[in-house]
Structure formats: structure tokens, C-alpha cells
Design a protein around this motif. Sequence first.
Motif, PDB file in Angstrom:
ATOM      1  N   SER A  60       0.857  -1.161   0.117  1.00 50.33           N
ATOM      2  CA  SER A  60      -0.049  -0.109  -0.084  1.00 50.33           C
ATOM      3  C   SER A  60       0.890   1.241  -0.120  1.00 50.33           C
ATOM      4  CB  SER A  60      -1.025  -0.080   1.079  1.00 50.33           C
ATOM      5  OG  SER A  60      -0.031   0.331   2.434  1.00 50.33           O
ATOM      6  N   LEU A  61       0.258   2.574  -0.237  1.00 51.28           N
ATOM      7  CA  LEU A  61       0.988   3.625  -0.190  1.00 51.28           C
ATOM      8  C   LEU A  61       1.632   3.741   1.263  1.00 51.28           C
ATOM      9  CD1 LEU A  61       1.926   6.324  -1.715  1.00 51.28           C
ATOM     10  CD2 LEU A  61      -0.321   7.194  -0.868  1.00 51.28           C
ATOM     11  N   LYS A  62       0.830   3.500   2.128  1.00 50.42           N
ATOM     12  CA  LYS A  62       1.458   3.457   3.607  1.00 50.42           C
ATOM     13  C   LYS A  62       2.648   2.988   3.600  1.00 50.42           C
ATOM     14  CE  LYS A  62       0.831   4.493   7.957  1.00 50.42           C
ATOM     15  NZ  LYS A  62      -0.034   4.648   9.126  1.00 50.42           N
ATOM     16  N   ASP A  63       2.762   1.634   3.349  1.00 47.20           N
ATOM     17  CA  ASP A  63       3.842   0.741   3.318  1.00 47.20           C
ATOM     18  C   ASP A  63       5.198   1.702   2.437  1.00 47.20           C
ATOM     19  OD1 ASP A  63       2.813  -1.231   4.408  1.00 47.20           O
ATOM     20  OD2 ASP A  63       2.291  -2.374   2.732  1.00 47.20           O
ATOM     21  N   VAL A  64       4.771   2.081   1.413  1.00 48.33           N
ATOM     22  CA  VAL A  64       5.830   3.235   0.610  1.00 48.33           C
ATOM     23  C   VAL A  64       6.301   4.100   1.468  1.00 48.33           C
ATOM     24  CG1 VAL A  64       6.171   4.288  -1.447  1.00 48.33           C
ATOM     25  CG2 VAL A  64       5.049   2.147  -1.550  1.00 48.33           C
ATOM     26  N   TYR A  65       5.240   4.736   2.151  1.00 49.99           N
ATOM     27  CA  TYR A  65       5.581   5.851   2.959  1.00 49.99           C
ATOM     28  C   TYR A  65       6.489   5.609   4.004  1.00 49.99           C
ATOM     29  CZ  TYR A  65       4.571   9.893   6.311  1.00 49.99           C
ATOM     30  OH  TYR A  65       4.730  10.822   7.259  1.00 49.99           O
ATOM     31  N   ALA A  77      17.531  15.326  -1.232  1.00 49.03           N
ATOM     32  CA  ALA A  77      16.564  15.807   0.093  1.00 49.03           C
ATOM     33  C   ALA A  77      15.264  16.136  -0.564  1.00 49.03           C
ATOM     34  CB  ALA A  77      17.455  16.703   0.989  1.00 49.03           C
ATOM     35  N   ILE A  78      15.363  17.193  -1.378  1.00 51.58           N
ATOM     36  CA  ILE A  78      14.163  17.976  -1.938  1.00 51.58           C
ATOM     37  C   ILE A  78      13.346  16.752  -2.349  1.00 51.58           C
ATOM     38  CG2 ILE A  78      13.423  19.472  -3.645  1.00 51.58           C
ATOM     39  CD1 ILE A  78      15.496  21.511  -3.066  1.00 51.58           C
ATOM     40  N   ALA A  79      13.661  15.916  -3.329  1.00 56.64           N
ATOM     41  CA  ALA A  79      13.009  15.162  -3.898  1.00 56.64           C
ATOM     42  C   ALA A  79      12.309  14.089  -2.883  1.00 56.64           C
ATOM     43  CB  ALA A  79      13.696  14.203  -4.898  1.00 56.64           C
ATOM     44  N   GLY A  80      13.307  13.631  -2.239  1.00 55.78           N
ATOM     45  CA  GLY A  80      12.669  12.668  -0.882  1.00 55.78           C
ATOM     46  C   GLY A  80      11.505  13.375   0.068  1.00 55.78           C
ATOM     47  N   TYR A  81      11.931  14.689   0.442  1.00 52.78           N
ATOM     48  CA  TYR A  81      10.611  15.477   1.161  1.00 52.78           C
ATOM     49  C   TYR A  81       9.632  15.612   0.443  1.00 52.78           C
ATOM     50  CZ  TYR A  81      13.796  15.828   5.474  1.00 52.78           C
ATOM     51  OH  TYR A  81      14.546  15.685   6.655  1.00 52.78           O
ATOM     52  N   GLY A  82       9.803  15.846  -0.743  1.00 51.23           N
ATOM     53  CA  GLY A  82       8.846  16.137  -1.697  1.00 51.23           C
ATOM     54  C   GLY A  82       7.700  14.898  -1.568  1.00 51.23           C
ATOM     55  N   CYS A  83       8.369  13.894  -1.986  1.00 50.70           N
ATOM     56  CA  CYS A  83       7.468  12.692  -2.127  1.00 50.70           C
ATOM     57  C   CYS A  83       6.918  12.240  -0.700  1.00 50.70           C
ATOM     58  CB  CYS A  83       8.369  11.529  -2.545  1.00 50.70           C
ATOM     59  SG  CYS A  83       8.895  11.710  -4.395  1.00 50.70           S
TER      60      CYS A  83
END
Length: 164
Positions: free
Chosen positions: A5-10, A114-120
Motif C-alpha cells: 500500500s501507499l502507507k508501506d511505501v511511505y 533531499a528535496i525529492a525525498g521530502y517532496g515525495c
Amino acid sequence: MAMNSLKDVYLDQLQDMYSACKQSLDATGKLAKAADDKELVEALNAGVNGISKGMDQLQKLCADHGIDPTGEHCKGMEGLVREAKAHALDAEFGSPDVRDAMIITQYQRMVHYAIAGYGCLAAFANRLDLDGDAAILQEALEQNYEGDRHMTAIATQTVNKQAV
């Protein structure tokens, strides 16, 4: 952990971001020690403080979700840190100004990661209706954007001119 799920990805990406921050924290400190330009040194030290704050926030988010923040190792940041070491710390330079230009280059590459990671992460948190998480992650994202813009200003107004 299976990604069902998206929660797992998160949750996976929270851990990955924590690892990225941990690796970039040490590298940024080393870049600050190697830098010559006073404003650059101050900006890198502010970056160290910002990364540390981000790690604290990520650690809290992980705890809130019952996961260990150290559950992942970020290979992407590992590569960027290796590049920063090779190109900004271990390389030979004809002048401190040229080294400073390279330090900015390598630091900004880590910041963009870091911008890419925090944005996602912020987007995932918003989709999952984790409003408190989303606010924390959005703030971290904005701080990274601000640091990146400041570093660009240092490069274009001072360091790059001196490195010519």
C-alpha cells in the motif's frame, strides 16, 4: 517489508530519508571544514543544523508509526556522499575558491536529493490524510529549498566569480 500500500511505501521512504540525512550530515560537516569562503562555511554549518533537525523530525515520525528510523540504508545518498568526497574533499585544487565552487556543486546535489525525498514524503502524507506528518515534511521541504536558493546565491554572487 512487502510494499502492499501507499502507507508501506511511505514508511519505507521515511526510513530511507532518515538514512539519507544521516549520511549527508557527516558529509556536510566535512564540506564545511574544507570550505574557505566565510559565507559558505556559515551556510554549510546551517545545513548541518538543518539536517540534524530534519533527522529529529523523521525520528519522531517513525516513532509515531512504530518503526525504527534506521531500518533502511539509502544507496542513493551513499553515492552522492562518495561523489562529494572524491570531487570536493580528496581532489586537488589550484585555489580555495575553486574548491569552494566544487563544494557548492556537491552539496547542492545532496540537497536536491533531499528535496525529492521530502517532496515525495509530503505528497504521500497528504494522500494518506496524515496532516500532522504532511506539515512537518512540508516544512522540511521548504527549508531545503531555502538552503538551496541560499547556496545558489553564494555561488553566483561570490564564489563562482572568485573561482574564475
